[in-house]
Every structure is written in C-alpha cells, then in structure tokens.
Design a protein around this motif. Structure first.
Motif, PDB file in Angstrom:
ATOM      1  N   PRO A  47      37.580 -68.408  48.412  1.00 35.46           N
ATOM      2  CA  PRO A  47      36.333 -68.284  47.643  1.00 35.46           C
ATOM      3  C   PRO A  47      35.080 -68.563  48.465  1.00 35.46           C
ATOM      4  O   PRO A  47      33.977 -68.303  47.992  1.00 35.46           O
ATOM      5  N   THR A  48      35.224 -69.045  49.689  1.00 32.49           N
ATOM      6  CA  THR A  48      34.043 -69.336  50.511  1.00 32.49           C
ATOM      7  C   THR A  48      33.526 -68.087  51.224  1.00 32.49           C
ATOM      8  O   THR A  48      32.434 -68.114  51.796  1.00 32.49           O
ATOM      9  N   LEU A  49      34.301 -66.998  51.214  1.00 39.71           N
ATOM     10  CA  LEU A  49      33.856 -65.764  51.850  1.00 39.71           C
ATOM     11  C   LEU A  49      32.800 -65.071  50.998  1.00 39.71           C
ATOM     12  O   LEU A  49      32.724 -65.270  49.784  1.00 39.71           O
ATOM     13  N   VAL A  50      31.969 -64.238  51.641  1.00 41.00           N
ATOM     14  CA  VAL A  50      30.860 -63.591  50.947  1.00 41.00           C
ATOM     15  C   VAL A  50      31.352 -62.681  49.826  1.00 41.00           C
ATOM     16  O   VAL A  50      30.776 -62.626  48.744  1.00 41.00           O
ATOM     17  N   ASP A  51      32.433 -61.929  50.079  1.00 40.08           N
ATOM     18  CA  ASP A  51      32.987 -61.061  49.049  1.00 40.08           C
ATOM     19  C   ASP A  51      34.496 -60.984  49.230  1.00 40.08           C
ATOM     20  O   ASP A  51      35.032 -61.396  50.267  1.00 40.08           O
ATOM     21  N   PRO A  52      35.217 -60.476  48.221  1.00 41.74           N
ATOM     22  CA  PRO A  52      36.686 -60.457  48.276  1.00 41.74           C
ATOM     23  C   PRO A  52      37.271 -59.248  48.997  1.00 41.74           C
ATOM     24  O   PRO A  52      38.486 -59.059  48.979  1.00 41.74           O
ATOM     25  N   CYS A  53      36.454 -58.440  49.633  1.00 41.09           N
ATOM     26  CA  CYS A  53      36.936 -57.173  50.191  1.00 41.09           C
ATOM     27  C   CYS A  53      37.825 -57.357  51.419  1.00 41.09           C
ATOM     28  O   CYS A  53      38.491 -56.411  51.845  1.00 41.09           O
ATOM     29  N   THR A  54      37.825 -58.542  52.010  1.00 42.91           N
ATOM     30  CA  THR A  54      38.712 -58.822  53.142  1.00 42.91           C
ATOM     31  C   THR A  54      40.022 -59.472  52.699  1.00 42.91           C
ATOM     32  O   THR A  54      40.880 -59.735  53.537  1.00 42.91           O
ATOM     33  N   TRP A  55      40.163 -59.724  51.401  1.00 41.23           N
ATOM     34  CA  TRP A  55      41.381 -60.359  50.905  1.00 41.23           C
ATOM     35  C   TRP A  55      42.520 -59.347  50.860  1.00 41.23           C
ATOM     36  O   TRP A  55      42.315 -58.163  50.550  1.00 41.23           O
TER      37      TRP A  55
END
Length: 213
Positions: A47-55
């Motif tokens: 959740p600390t990443l800017v957006d979830p697109c790298t998940w």
C-alpha cells in the motif's frame, strides 16, 4: 508572471493522477486484508506504492487505472468486500476456484466496465445481487458451483451483451427465466439446482412459483 500561474496548475494535475490510483490501491489492499492467502500470491500488494499497477495479478490501462484482476485458483479464502465497487474501469474480475465465502457484494453492480465476472467454484452463499443487472457490458457471468440461494433476479434479462451465463450447482429456487437475455441459454446453465423449476413457458409458469420457502 506566467511561471507563477502555470506552476499551481501543474501541481494540481500531478496531485489528481495518484489520487484515483491510491483509491483503487486502497480498495485492493482492503481485499488483501479481508482474505487468507496461504501461498502469498498477494505479497506484492504494497500500500505504500503510488499505484497498484506494479502489483502481481493486477493489470492497468495507460491511465494507471485497474482493468483486470486475475486471482483464479489462488487458494484464497475469506470474504469479498464492497470496496471492489470502486474499481470503475475494471473489465475482468477473475476469482474462480478459490474458497471465498459469504455474500456477493451488491457494490459489484457499480463496475460499469465489467466484461467478465467469474466467481465459480467458491463457497459463496446468499442471493445473486439484482444490482448485477446494471453491468451493461457484461458478457460472461459464471457463478456456478457455489451455495447461492434465492431466485434468479428477473432484472438480469436486461443484460443484452451476455454470452455465457452459468448458475449450475447452487441451491437456487423459483423458475428458470426465458425472456430477454435468458432466451439464449440452455438448461445446462441452470442444472443441479434441486429447487429450481421451469423453464417459464409463455407466462404459464409464474415467476414466483417454485419451492423458495
């Protein structure tokens, strides 16, 4: 003078882009918290990443908006959450062959871009939400092999783009609809629902017939 005018506008634009991405990331992270994940397939959902697109298991479009969630056969258990309804551009929700349980959230009816909803081979209970009738782009609705109860919502006959509909192997009751989008489907879509009767025949079998008590 022009620099001072443009600079605040630039800041506003930058601030708006991650706001939506963070909202969607928050929704997906809420899903992670609500399920048990024995194989850690959601480990990358940070959740600390800017957006979830790298998940892992998440696909996004060019605007970094979530369009696909691929978590079929992932050994997940637990409940779905209403926050999933915030994924406004989601087209594919693939959660088949897990051990998910509880009710299918009404809020999934807010996923106006959804093309495929695959929740088959889980342990969902309760009724099929009538709100799914709002999914005008839906082509694939597979809810088979769960523990769903109640009547098949008549409102679903408005789903004109629906190509595949499967509610077999549940505990649905009432009658099998045949109007609207249901006119395309064979009885195989409804098999192994012992309390489901029909199909409806030109109005001679009432919608409220069937063993639902």
């Amino acid at each position: 003078m022009g620099i001072w005018i443009l600079f605040p506008l630039f800041v506003v634009v930058i601030a708006l882009v991650p706001a939506t991405a963070n909202l969607e990331g928050d929704a997906l992270y809420a899903l992670r918290r609500s399920v048990k994940d024995p194989d850690n397939v959601l480990q990358s959902w940070d959740p600390t990443l800017v957006d979830p697109c790298t998940w892992f298991h998440v696909t996004c479009d060019s605007d970094n908006r979530v369009t696909r969630l691929d978590l079929g056969n992932a050994k997940l258990s637990g409940n779905l959450i209403p926050e999933l309804g915030k994924l406004e551009r989601l087209q594919y929700l693939e959660l088949y062959m897990n051990k998910l349980e509880g009710a299918i959230p009404d809020e999934l009816g807010a996923l106006k871009s959804l093309v495929s909803l695959d929740l088959y081979h889980n342990n969902f209970t309760g009724p099929i939400p009538p709100s799914l009738s709002k999914l005008s782009n839906l082509r694939f609705l597979r809810l088979n092999s769960n523990g769903l109860t109640g009547r098949i919502p008549r409102e679903l006959n408005k789903l004109g783009n629906l190509k595949i509909f499967d509610v077999s192997n549940n505990d649905l009751c009432g009658t099998i609809p045949t109007s609207g989008s249901f006119s395309k489907f064979t009885e195989e879509s409804f098999t192994n629902n012992p309390r489901l009767e029909g199909p409806e025949l030109m109005g001679f079998v009432r919608y409220d017939a069937g063993r639902c008590n």
